[in-house]
Design a protein around this motif. Sequence first.
Motif, short mmCIF file in Angstrom:
data_model
loop_
_atom_site.label_atom_id
_atom_site.label_comp_id
_atom_site.label_asym_id
_atom_site.label_seq_id
_atom_site.Cartn_x
_atom_site.Cartn_y
_atom_site.Cartn_z
N VAL A 285 0.37 -1.05 7.43
CA VAL A 285 0.27 0.16 6.61
C VAL A 285 -0.54 -0.17 5.36
O VAL A 285 -0.23 -1.13 4.64
N ASP A 286 -1.61 0.59 5.11
CA ASP A 286 -2.42 0.36 3.90
C ASP A 286 -1.66 0.94 2.71
O ASP A 286 -1.82 2.11 2.36
N ILE A 287 -0.86 0.11 2.08
CA ILE A 287 0.08 0.59 1.06
C ILE A 287 -0.65 1.08 -0.19
O ILE A 287 -0.22 2.03 -0.85
N LYS A 288 -1.78 0.50 -0.49
CA LYS A 288 -2.56 0.94 -1.67
C LYS A 288 -2.97 2.40 -1.46
O LYS A 288 -2.73 3.25 -2.32
N LYS A 289 -3.52 2.68 -0.25
CA LYS A 289 -3.93 4.06 0.08
C LYS A 289 -2.68 4.95 0.10
O LYS A 289 -2.69 6.09 -0.38
N LEU A 290 -1.58 4.41 0.61
CA LEU A 290 -0.35 5.20 0.71
C LEU A 290 0.14 5.62 -0.66
O LEU A 290 0.48 6.79 -0.89
N ALA A 291 0.13 4.69 -1.60
CA ALA A 291 0.61 5.00 -2.96
C ALA A 291 -0.23 6.13 -3.56
O ALA A 291 0.30 7.07 -4.18
N THR A 292 -1.55 6.09 -3.29
CA THR A 292 -2.44 7.16 -3.80
C THR A 292 -2.11 8.49 -3.13
O THR A 292 -1.95 9.52 -3.80
N ALA A 293 -1.94 8.46 -1.81
CA ALA A 293 -1.63 9.69 -1.07
C ALA A 293 -0.31 10.28 -1.54
O ALA A 293 -0.17 11.49 -1.74
N GLN A 294 0.67 9.40 -1.81
CA GLN A 294 1.97 9.89 -2.28
C GLN A 294 1.81 10.56 -3.65
O GLN A 294 2.33 11.64 -3.89
N LYS A 295 1.02 9.90 -4.52
CA LYS A 295 0.84 10.44 -5.88
C LYS A 295 0.15 11.81 -5.79
O LYS A 295 0.48 12.74 -6.51
N ASP B 293 -0.49 14.11 -0.75
CA ASP B 293 -1.31 14.27 0.46
C ASP B 293 -0.41 13.91 1.64
O ASP B 293 -0.39 12.77 2.13
N LEU B 294 0.39 14.88 2.08
CA LEU B 294 1.45 14.63 3.06
C LEU B 294 0.89 14.08 4.36
O LEU B 294 1.34 13.04 4.86
N VAL B 295 -0.12 14.76 4.90
CA VAL B 295 -0.68 14.33 6.19
C VAL B 295 -1.34 12.97 6.05
O VAL B 295 -1.16 12.07 6.88
N GLY B 296 -2.03 12.79 4.95
CA GLY B 296 -2.69 11.51 4.71
C GLY B 296 -1.69 10.36 4.67
O GLY B 296 -1.85 9.32 5.34
N ALA B 297 -0.61 10.58 3.92
CA ALA B 297 0.40 9.52 3.78
C ALA B 297 1.05 9.23 5.12
O ALA B 297 1.10 8.08 5.57
N GLU B 298 1.50 10.27 5.80
CA GLU B 298 2.22 10.08 7.06
C GLU B 298 1.32 9.41 8.10
O GLU B 298 1.74 8.52 8.84
N SER B 299 0.05 9.80 8.11
CA SER B 299 -0.88 9.25 9.11
C SER B 299 -1.07 7.75 8.93
O SER B 299 -1.25 7.02 9.89
N LEU B 300 -0.96 7.29 7.68
CA LEU B 300 -1.10 5.84 7.45
C LEU B 300 0.00 5.08 8.18
O LEU B 300 -0.23 4.03 8.77
#
Length: 396
Positions: free
Chosen positions: A321-331, A334-341
């Motif tokens: 899981v690309d956690i750096k991208k995930l943290a950004t999507a969460q902030k 970006d629901l679909v973006g985060a979940e897709s990671l």
Amino acid sequence: MDASTGDKVFASLETFRIELPSWGFANTGTRFGKFIQPAAATTTEEKFSDAGQVHLLTGVCPTVALHVLWDCPHGVQSTGEVKDFARRYGVAPGSINPNLFQDQEYKYGSFGNPDPSIRKRALQHTKDSIEIARRLKTRDISFWVADGSNYPGTANIRQRRLWFEQALQEAHRELSPQQRMLIEYKPFEPAFYHTDIADWGMALLLSRSAGPRAKVLVDTGHHYAAQNIEQIVAWLLSEDMLGGFHFNDRRYADDDLTMGSIDPYQVFRIFHEIHFFEWEMEKRADIAYMVDQSHNLKGKIEAMIQTVTIAQQLFAKAALVDIKKLATAQKNCDLVGAESLLQDAFATDVRPAIQDWRYSKGLPKDPMEAFRQSGYLERITKERTAKNAHNVSSYA
Ligand code: LRH
Ligand code: MN
């Protein structure tokens, strides 16, 4: 698979270790009986031999959890032979599990028993278990206490809590600085009205009142179907109270099926919360990963190899899981973006990279195939069939 993904898989496998339960190699069943396997382990030595085989083939399960009454028939006096078995079969004793549920004296409980002599007996067994752990130089004493009641009004739940606090505080005083006590919760079974340590909150409060070396153990099978286990894991991490796991899987209750056999995404989500915590805290979480299963139908050693390889896959997938991208999507909500990671990582086939990692360690690429080719099962079947023939299968 691109290089960085392969590197992430390799890096995650470098540190991942999982402890096997000695009782996973023995003939176990349900209350409706058990189906005897001729090759099953009955002695502590045979359990070490089988655990040694799984470690030899996978390289990632260097310790075996022991249940005191089942594996140390002579209590503290059994530690000498256990050390011999550990040397002979190349796996070390792991967490020590006191047994406060099997003896007739515990009909109305152990730490929660209204009879002070029974509570005293339970505490003495606990102290013996801590001494066994000390002599075996193993760190964790893992408590699962079956205490509870079957009918409303039959137990003083608040009084029993006080007795548990006193017992666990006294047990904690017995620990040496290197040792930990893990407190496992379970909502029901064998008690079917109330269980004294029924959920993570009760286990956390009892651990806190016991002392700093007491942590909570999460058995994945000890939750109601609708509970969000990874949320409990996230809370215990943020409280620095997560000590370890008993992994297994279930469709209904504490089914003790093989890990990832019913809901692999559940285990993935748990591992993800841990990777996320470690990334944010820039530190390793001090967690004991352990298996706790009952192999009623599958071949016991094959089920264990299957479990270890699935655990590696799910741990490695979660590390993708690309956690750096995930943290950004969460902030950014970006629901679909985060979940897709998470979904993309879970959908990644990490098996080729895991085989490469095994090859790089001089381990068989396919532990299950290597086991089937080893002749080990044929040998132990010959050695153990006669003994297992006398094993009782009926419940009553
Ligand atoms: C209780 C439990 C506990 C063990 C036992 C074998 O259900 O999970 O961890 O002592 O299984
Ligand atoms: Mn358990």
